[in-house]
Write a protein that holds these residues in place. Sequence first.
Motif, PDB file in Angstrom:
ATOM      1  N   GLU A 195       0.861  -1.187   0.000  1.00 39.84           N
ATOM      2  CA  GLU A 195       0.000   0.000   0.000  1.00 39.84           C
ATOM      3  C   GLU A 195       0.901   1.243   0.000  1.00 39.84           C
ATOM      4  OE1 GLU A 195      -3.400   1.128   0.065  1.00 39.84           O
ATOM      5  OE2 GLU A 195      -2.199   2.965   0.064  1.00 39.84           O
ATOM      6  N   GLY A 249     -10.944  -3.922  -8.976  1.00 40.06           N
ATOM      7  CA  GLY A 249     -11.325  -2.591  -8.509  1.00 40.06           C
ATOM      8  C   GLY A 249     -11.240  -1.601  -9.660  1.00 40.06           C
ATOM      9  N   ASN A 250     -10.958  -0.350  -9.330  1.00 45.66           N
ATOM     10  CA  ASN A 250     -11.020   0.695 -10.353  1.00 45.66           C
ATOM     11  C   ASN A 250      -9.814   0.731 -11.281  1.00 45.66           C
ATOM     12  OD1 ASN A 250     -13.412   1.282  -9.195  1.00 45.66           O
ATOM     13  ND2 ASN A 250     -12.808   3.252  -8.332  1.00 45.66           N
TER      14      ASN A 250
HETATM   15  C1  FAD Z   1     -17.896   9.189  -0.431  1.00 43.31           C
HETATM   16  C2  FAD Z   1     -17.852   7.971  -1.314  1.00 43.31           C
HETATM   17  C3  FAD Z   1     -18.869   7.032  -1.241  1.00 43.31           C
HETATM   18  C4  FAD Z   1     -18.841   5.902  -2.062  1.00 43.31           C
HETATM   19  N1  FAD Z   1     -19.789   4.933  -1.883  1.00 43.31           N
HETATM   20  C5  FAD Z   1     -19.726   3.814  -2.626  1.00 43.31           C
HETATM   21  C6  FAD Z   1     -20.619   2.737  -2.368  1.00 43.31           C
HETATM   22  O1  FAD Z   1     -21.404   2.743  -1.415  1.00 43.31           O
HETATM   23  N2  FAD Z   1     -20.554   1.664  -3.200  1.00 43.31           N
HETATM   24  C7  FAD Z   1     -19.645   1.580  -4.234  1.00 43.31           C
HETATM   25  O2  FAD Z   1     -19.655   0.587  -4.953  1.00 43.31           O
HETATM   26  N3  FAD Z   1     -18.766   2.567  -4.458  1.00 43.31           N
HETATM   27  C8  FAD Z   1     -18.752   3.655  -3.659  1.00 43.31           C
HETATM   28  N4  FAD Z   1     -17.820   4.624  -3.845  1.00 43.31           N
HETATM   29  C9  FAD Z   1     -16.754   4.378  -4.829  1.00 43.31           C
HETATM   30  C10 FAD Z   1     -15.788   3.339  -4.251  1.00 43.31           C
HETATM   31  O3  FAD Z   1     -15.413   3.702  -2.948  1.00 43.31           O
HETATM   32  C11 FAD Z   1     -14.534   3.164  -5.102  1.00 43.31           C
HETATM   33  O4  FAD Z   1     -14.931   2.967  -6.442  1.00 43.31           O
HETATM   34  C12 FAD Z   1     -13.754   1.950  -4.616  1.00 43.31           C
HETATM   35  O5  FAD Z   1     -13.481   2.079  -3.239  1.00 43.31           O
HETATM   36  C13 FAD Z   1     -12.472   1.755  -5.378  1.00 43.31           C
HETATM   37  O6  FAD Z   1     -11.845   0.619  -4.832  1.00 43.31           O
HETATM   38  P1  FAD Z   1     -10.380   0.245  -5.280  1.00 43.31           P
HETATM   39  O7  FAD Z   1      -9.986  -0.946  -4.489  1.00 43.31           O
HETATM   40  O8  FAD Z   1     -10.299   0.189  -6.745  1.00 43.31           O
HETATM   41  O9  FAD Z   1      -9.492   1.518  -4.834  1.00 43.31           O
HETATM   42  P2  FAD Z   1      -9.178   2.104  -3.386  1.00 43.31           P
HETATM   43  O10 FAD Z   1     -10.150   1.658  -2.368  1.00 43.31           O
HETATM   44  O11 FAD Z   1      -8.981   3.556  -3.553  1.00 43.31           O
HETATM   45  O12 FAD Z   1      -7.798   1.414  -3.029  1.00 43.31           O
HETATM   46  C14 FAD Z   1      -6.667   1.637  -3.813  1.00 43.31           C
HETATM   47  C15 FAD Z   1      -5.453   1.697  -2.896  1.00 43.31           C
HETATM   48  O13 FAD Z   1      -4.278   1.569  -3.686  1.00 43.31           O
HETATM   49  C16 FAD Z   1      -3.282   2.413  -3.132  1.00 43.31           C
HETATM   50  N5  FAD Z   1      -2.257   2.674  -4.159  1.00 43.31           N
HETATM   51  C17 FAD Z   1      -2.280   3.574  -5.167  1.00 43.31           C
HETATM   52  N6  FAD Z   1      -1.155   3.476  -5.909  1.00 43.31           N
HETATM   53  C18 FAD Z   1      -0.410   2.495  -5.353  1.00 43.31           C
HETATM   54  C19 FAD Z   1       0.859   1.941  -5.659  1.00 43.31           C
HETATM   55  N7  FAD Z   1       1.598   2.370  -6.692  1.00 43.31           N
HETATM   56  N8  FAD Z   1       1.337   0.953  -4.858  1.00 43.31           N
HETATM   57  C20 FAD Z   1       0.606   0.504  -3.795  1.00 43.31           C
HETATM   58  N9  FAD Z   1      -0.591   0.995  -3.449  1.00 43.31           N
HETATM   59  C21 FAD Z   1      -1.104   1.979  -4.240  1.00 43.31           C
HETATM   60  C22 FAD Z   1      -4.042   3.631  -2.694  1.00 43.31           C
HETATM   61  O14 FAD Z   1      -3.308   4.359  -1.736  1.00 43.31           O
HETATM   62  C23 FAD Z   1      -5.332   3.017  -2.150  1.00 43.31           C
HETATM   63  O15 FAD Z   1      -5.239   2.768  -0.773  1.00 43.31           O
HETATM   64  C24 FAD Z   1     -17.802   5.741  -3.018  1.00 43.31           C
HETATM   65  C25 FAD Z   1     -16.765   6.676  -3.074  1.00 43.31           C
HETATM   66  C26 FAD Z   1     -16.768   7.781  -2.226  1.00 43.31           C
HETATM   67  C27 FAD Z   1     -15.637   8.764  -2.300  1.00 43.31           C
END
Ligand code: FAD
Length: 554
Positions: A3, A495-496
């Motif tokens: 992370e 994820g995203n």
């Molecule tokens: C207020 C709010 C409410 C939301 N509510 C919802 C909901 O109820 N339902 C829903 O489906 N979506 C919701 N979303 C959207 C959802 O939260 C995101 O789409 C989702 O959390 C993305 O998940 P992820 O695992 O892709 O990324 P993240 O949860 O952002 O995790 C990615 C992680 O990777 C880390 N990272 C980045 N680059 C590197 C690297 N080079 N090396 C190591 N680590 C790295 C980051 O620091 C971060 O911790 C909401 C968003 C917000 C802001």
Amino acid sequence: MVEKASYYGGTTARSGGWLWIPNTHLATAYGHHELPDQALTYIRNQAGAGFDETRVRAFLANGPKAVEFFMSKTAVQFDMPLTFPDYHAEAPGAAQGGRSMVTRPYDARELGPLLKTLGPVLPELTVFGVTIGSGKEIVHFMRVTRSLASAWYVAKRLTRHFMEVMKYGRGMTLTNGNALAARLAKSAADLSIPVLLSSPASRLLHDGERVTGAVIERNGQRVSVKARQGVVLASGGFPHNNERLKDTYPHVKAGHGHFSPTPKTNVGDGVRMAEEVGGVFDKSLSNAAAWTPMSLVPRKDGTIGIMPHFIDRAKPGVIAVSLDGRRFANEANSYHDLVQAMIAASCSKPETACWLIADHAAIRRYGLGYVKPFPLPLGPHLRNGYLKRGRTIAELAQQIGVDPATLATTIRQYNDNAQYGRDPEFGRGSKAYNRYQGDALHTPNPCVAPLATGPFYALKLVPGDLGSFMGLRTNEHAQVVSADGAAIAGLYAAGNDAASIMGGEYSGAGITLGPGLTFGYIVGNHIADHIEASPRKPAAAPARKPAGEPVAMH
Ligand SMILES: Cc1cc2nc3c(=O)[nH]c(=O)nc-3n(C[C@H](O)[C@H](O)[C@H](O)COP(=O)(O)OP(=O)(O)OC[C@H]3O[C@@H](n4cnc5c(N)ncnc54)[C@H](O)[C@@H]3O)c2cc1C
């Protein structure tokens, strides 16, 4: 797991914690049943040209299994407390409920030392430091002055919170996405999976045939980490990568502002690293990100908070007008839909923005953005400029720089119909999602009331996002694919970092976390299924020995 930030949880820890997954055992238990292929029809209809049947089928087949797996084997638990309709519940294949589930609240004491490094919630989404649960709890908070049962619930919740603060120095009842991140962290810890904080991955290792690991930065050193089975990219997309924003966000292309409450660490590292080994950034989706209208909240420490507007827009006595004082959309539609309309209404203007307007009765009953309902005071928000007020519509128009005659005409025309609960211009309250976010106690239309009782109030909405929709092209196993469609061996994205299966549309509560969890589960199974089949190559010596503990990415 590595992370980049000094805490874990990412955007997920700030989120509502809702997951959209059709046909789960939770839905069945609550009496929701789907026709065969009903959800497939819905996603096909929503995703349009971005529909990828193979991935969508993988999601629909594995989503219910993923939920069962997590709920039976880990600390991750979900509830289906409300019948949350799909965001376009009138479209073919839509459901009136049963697809969106929320993470069950979690007792922070279960986390032990992991609590210290749990990512923070958005302060703007708290009341007295309480992160209000986005299920039934928020309904109680909204009705606190109108229902004895709700007043009792809120009194108990606040009392518990203050007792926790006295005893532990903070609230210990984690809700929403914060509970999800905590539950995932606890599950990883229970399996002795190391999570290395402040350790960004900077590039992938590749032996010409497959991805064999990654270089991470740790304690000022570059460390090559061998991954015997594969590397999973899950770095949260690119919401803070200015170059990609200029390339894919229409309003940013036009030179207008954009505001994201996602972690600043999410700059598209995963997408960049995959591109370096032949991965493809898929820009074919209808929208680059999950849009949400935001307001900018001046904080006491001089910084600016970014406040997402999820529910206030649908309440009776609230409308939105463009910068020239005219309504431009059904404000009670989803946040993603409203921002698309805002972008379209602002293309010839100096900025992409609109004004959310409420009368006194509405703001005191429901609040507006960061402004909380009665009995909490309006004064601080008026003094710091977050909220504008006028005794009359003309005075409010002057405050916000809108032509008074135009605003007066807009509100008069709206009120003429609103007094009968109608909105012939944009149809507020005509959709299940509108009514769900409205006020069920308000009749005849839960989303419509005239703006009749002064003073009148306004706050500015600007475009923001909850995370990226565009991302890496992947297949049904969540493997990153190259331009010719072939899987890049040893490289996955979830994820995203992966392009959304919804084609750029936001079609239900949890359409990012639901597929995120499911494709994570798919990756795990794909890797596990291939461990036996693939002969293990001898591990290459790391470029530099990791300082301290041994590290492996599987
Ligand atoms: C207020 C709010 C409410 C939301 N509510 C919802 C909901 O109820 N339902 C829903 O489906 N979506 C919701 N979303 C959207 C959802 O939260 C995101 O789409 C989702 O959390 C993305 O998940 P992820 O695992 O892709 O990324 P993240 O949860 O952002 O995790 C990615 C992680 O990777 C880390 N990272 C980045 N680059 C590197 C690297 N080079 N090396 C190591 N680590 C790295 C980051 O620091 C971060 O911790 C909401 C968003 C917000 C802001």
